[in-house]
Design a protein around this motif. Structure first.
Motif, short mmCIF file in Angstrom:
data_model
loop_
_atom_site.label_atom_id
_atom_site.label_comp_id
_atom_site.label_asym_id
_atom_site.label_seq_id
_atom_site.Cartn_x
_atom_site.Cartn_y
_atom_site.Cartn_z
N LEU A 202 0.84 -1.21 0.00
CA LEU A 202 0.00 0.00 0.00
C LEU A 202 0.86 1.25 0.00
CD1 LEU A 202 -1.86 0.23 3.47
CD2 LEU A 202 0.28 -0.91 3.11
N GLU A 203 0.22 2.40 -0.27
CA GLU A 203 0.97 3.66 -0.32
C GLU A 203 1.61 3.95 1.04
OE1 GLU A 203 -2.68 4.77 -1.13
OE2 GLU A 203 -2.52 4.92 -3.30
N SER A 204 2.64 4.78 1.01
CA SER A 204 3.25 5.24 2.25
C SER A 204 3.50 6.75 2.15
CB SER A 204 4.57 4.53 2.49
OG SER A 204 5.13 4.94 3.72
N PRO A 205 2.93 7.56 3.02
CA PRO A 205 2.06 7.21 4.13
C PRO A 205 0.70 6.71 3.63
CG PRO A 205 2.12 9.60 3.81
CD PRO A 205 3.12 9.03 2.88
N PRO A 228 4.34 12.67 -3.64
CA PRO A 228 3.20 13.49 -3.18
C PRO A 228 2.28 13.96 -4.29
CG PRO A 228 5.28 14.68 -2.94
CD PRO A 228 5.63 13.27 -3.31
N ARG A 229 2.75 13.94 -5.53
CA ARG A 229 1.86 14.35 -6.62
C ARG A 229 1.34 13.16 -7.42
NH1 ARG A 229 1.64 19.72 -9.20
NH2 ARG A 229 2.09 20.91 -7.35
N THR A 230 2.23 12.21 -7.73
CA THR A 230 1.85 11.16 -8.68
C THR A 230 1.56 9.81 -8.02
OG1 THR A 230 4.20 10.74 -9.05
CG2 THR A 230 3.10 12.23 -10.60
N GLY A 231 1.68 9.74 -6.72
CA GLY A 231 1.24 8.55 -6.01
C GLY A 231 2.23 7.41 -6.00
N ASN A 257 -5.06 9.35 0.70
CA ASN A 257 -5.12 9.91 2.05
C ASN A 257 -3.92 9.37 2.82
OD1 ASN A 257 -5.80 10.65 4.63
ND2 ASN A 257 -7.80 9.65 4.66
N PRO A 258 -3.00 10.15 3.37
CA PRO A 258 -3.09 11.58 3.64
C PRO A 258 -2.39 12.51 2.66
CG PRO A 258 -1.27 10.68 4.89
CD PRO A 258 -1.85 9.54 4.10
N ILE A 259 -1.70 12.01 1.61
CA ILE A 259 -0.87 12.99 0.87
C ILE A 259 -1.56 13.59 -0.35
CG2 ILE A 259 1.42 12.31 1.67
CD1 ILE A 259 1.74 10.80 -0.91
N GLY A 260 -2.75 13.11 -0.68
CA GLY A 260 -3.51 13.77 -1.75
C GLY A 260 -2.90 13.59 -3.13
N ALA A 261 -2.13 12.51 -3.32
CA ALA A 261 -1.52 12.26 -4.63
C ALA A 261 -2.55 11.69 -5.60
CB ALA A 261 -0.37 11.27 -4.49
N SER A 262 -2.37 11.99 -6.89
CA SER A 262 -3.24 11.40 -7.91
C SER A 262 -2.39 10.87 -9.05
CB SER A 262 -4.23 12.44 -8.43
OG SER A 262 -5.18 12.76 -7.44
N MET A 263 -2.55 9.60 -9.36
CA MET A 263 -1.71 8.97 -10.40
C MET A 263 -2.07 9.49 -11.79
SD MET A 263 -1.79 5.03 -9.19
CE MET A 263 -0.52 4.43 -10.25
N PRO A 264 -1.07 9.75 -12.62
CA PRO A 264 -1.36 10.13 -14.01
C PRO A 264 -2.06 8.97 -14.74
CG PRO A 264 0.95 10.53 -13.43
CD PRO A 264 0.35 9.74 -12.31
N LEU A 265 -2.76 9.32 -15.80
CA LEU A 265 -3.57 8.33 -16.52
C LEU A 265 -2.75 7.13 -17.01
CD1 LEU A 265 -6.54 8.20 -17.25
CD2 LEU A 265 -5.97 9.13 -19.49
N ASP A 400 0.44 19.92 -2.24
CA ASP A 400 -0.40 20.80 -3.06
C ASP A 400 -1.35 19.89 -3.85
OD1 ASP A 400 -1.43 22.88 -4.47
OD2 ASP A 400 0.33 23.21 -5.72
N PRO A 401 -2.34 19.30 -3.17
CA PRO A 401 -3.17 18.29 -3.82
C PRO A 401 -4.09 18.87 -4.89
CG PRO A 401 -4.08 18.84 -1.67
CD PRO A 401 -2.80 19.61 -1.80
N ALA A 402 -4.29 18.10 -5.95
CA ALA A 402 -5.18 18.57 -7.03
C ALA A 402 -6.61 18.19 -6.70
CB ALA A 402 -4.72 17.97 -8.36
N GLY A 403 -7.09 18.69 -5.57
CA GLY A 403 -8.45 18.39 -5.13
C GLY A 403 -8.44 17.90 -3.69
N GLY A 404 -9.65 17.77 -3.12
CA GLY A 404 -9.76 17.28 -1.74
C GLY A 404 -9.40 18.36 -0.73
N TYR A 405 -9.46 17.99 0.53
CA TYR A 405 -9.30 18.98 1.60
C TYR A 405 -8.31 18.53 2.64
CZ TYR A 405 -13.05 15.73 2.17
OH TYR A 405 -13.78 14.59 2.11
#
Ligand SMILES: Cc1ncc(COP(=O)(O)O)c(C=O)c1O
Length: 475
Positions: A202-205, A228-231, A257-265, A400-405
């Motif tokens: 799983l992801e870390s963190p 932190p950006r690309t997961g 969660n918690p770093i708000g990363a989003s994998m590229p397509l 600097d997440p691309a969405g979420g809170y």
């Protein structure tokens, strides 16, 4: 320095900083001259000069020769944390009870809380939800006195299949199972594909709720380096497949969660191929996909699954109504096992609520409600990052997440987020300390801040206070 003057210039600075952060004063816009502001506010020129110097230091404004003062072209933002580097071996999971404490304080009105990863009530379309529930109660009176049997109300399963088209997935409503939120869906999937002692990557963190599930099932956590950006680092995951007995992958490819990363397509597609090649199930959590700012980050890995190795789990806890407590799973080739486990362990749901959710999902306007939610929280996250830049110790990093809170903050070397947590609790301020998000003793300098909850002057002051305490603790 005289104390009254000390706070006065800060008050004047804040009167300019606030409209900048909220966007009322746009980037590049002219602000009053020193003389104008001194007159407007009835203060001395030197107080305004001092206030403007503070705003310049915070990079909120800039002076242009012979033209005056302007809102800085780009608000100051701290750098992002580096990718994580967890150990290469799996670990047994023994998480502390901190998670339960943080969640409990998140609803305690005596606390300013940054602990929860959920929007507060007013960000949801509360009236729409209430109307849907009472409509369902009027129209389907009999359901309360009938046992709900089977995989979930058919209308809801059809609505979820239609909803999942927005995630790029073609799901068959007959293969969908309604669950008690996303967490139950994930637990069922893990139960279907692992035995005690097995290794789960799983992801870390990673989300502490996942670690708690792994602990309760006696599973080992193999934390994978995560950007932190690309997961998830897929190269690191590939290496883990080659060297460790990985039985399942548990991932949140969008706004982890918690770093708000989003994998590229392209990475999503590669992940689907990797698990198919190895025959390893991927449990994909799509809980936050609707909050992603970019369309391509909303597309699920499941949409690239041609072999049934992706078990996709979602819920409406973060976008429609957390109190309805409904989630779903399409478990690919493990569908029959997951359905059986669900029937054995918890059975069906309150059908009335399933019907209300089906109604909510199929009403026109859901997409514009998500858009509105995304815009509101994006402005808030931007403001929170600005406050962190101003008040946290120099050298602090923040995502600097691309969405979420959710923001993940890394304090400078020498900091201890657990000590900071206790210092904040003493002042009735709560956040989630970094150690909650790993099975190893990592992230002691980190904290997760949820800014989806209450957001007012007191809450902003609470955020600044966390920074001040962090600075004071560093000496
Ligand atoms: C990544 C992730 N998955 C699952 C959940 C829990 O979802 P649910 O409330 O639908 O069970 C959370 C809650 O914060 C989460 O962050």
């Amino acid at each position: 320095m005289d104390h009254a003057n000390d706070t006065l210039y800060l008050q004047i600075a804040e009167r300019i900083a606030h409209p900048i952060r909220s966007g009322t004063l746009a980037r590049g816009e002219r602000i009053p001259s020193v003389r104008e502001l001194a007159r407007q506010q009835g203060v001395s020129l030197s107080t305004v000069v001092q206030a403007y110097r503070t705003l310049e230091d915070a990079r909120l404004i800039e002076a242009r020769p012979r033209s005056g003062y302007f809102v800085a072209a780009r608000a100051p933002r701290p750098p992002e944390p580096e990718p994580s580097r967890p150990p290469a071996d799996s670990q047994p999971v023994d998480v502390s009870s901190l998670g339960a404490q943080v969640m409990q304080l998140a609803t305690d009105p005596r606390f300013l809380s940054f602990g929860a990863a959920c929007p507060s009530g007013e960000l949801f379309a509360q009236d729409r939800v209430r109307r849907a529930v009472s409509r369902a109660a009027q129209r389907h009176r009999a359901t309360l006195c009938q046992y709900p049997i089977g995989p979930g109300n058919e209308q809801l399963r059809r609505a979820i299949a239609r909803y999942a088209m927005g995630l790029g997935c073609q799901l068959d409503a007959r293969e969908l199972l309604v669950t008690n939120g996303c967490l139950e869906a994930i637990s069922l999937c893990l139960r279907a594909v692992t035995q005690p002692g097995d290794v789960v990557a799983l992801e870390s963190p990673s989300y502490f709720g996942f670690l708690e599930i792994l602990e309760s099932m006696h599973l080992r956590a193999l934390e994978i380096p995560t950007h932190p950006r690309t997961g998830l680092s897929l190269d690191a995951l590939q290496l883990a497949f080659d060297t460790q007995p990985v039985k399942a992958v548990l991932a949140v490819p969008t706004l982890s969660n918690p770093i708000g990363a989003s994998m590229p397509l392209a990475e999503r597609k590669r992940l689907a191929q990797m698990v198919a090649e190895r025959g390893i199930p991927l449990i994909e959590d799509v809980l936050y996909n609707d909050l992603a700012e970019q369309d391509d980050r909303r597309r699920a890995v499941k949409s690239f699954d041609t072999t049934g190795h992706v078990m996709v789990c979602g819920s409406f806890s973060k976008t429609v109504a957390p109190g309805i407590r409904l989630g779903w799973v399409e478990a690919g080739r493990w569908g029959a096992q997951v359905r059986r486990l669900k029937a054995v362990h918890s059975g069906g749901h309150t059908e009335l609520l399933e019907l209300a959710m089906a109604d909510l999902l199929t009403q026109a306007g859901s997409e514009s409600a998500y858009r509105q939610l995304r815009a509101t929280i994006a402005a808030r996250v931007d403001e929170a990052r600005g406050l962190i830049a101003e008040s946290f110790p120099r050298g602090t990093r923040v995502t600097d997440p691309a969405g979420g809170y959710i923001l993940w903050v890394e304090l400078p070397p020498g900091s201890d987020s657990l000590a900071l947590f206790h210092a904040c609790l003493a002042e009735h301020i709560c956040f989630a300390p970094g150690t909650m998000f790993s099975a190893t003793d990592r992230y002691r300098r980190c904290l997760r801040l949820g800014v989806g909850g209450r957001w007012d002057a007191e809450q902003r002051a609470g955020l600044r206070r966390i920074g001040e305490l962090a600075r004071a603790m560093l000496g």
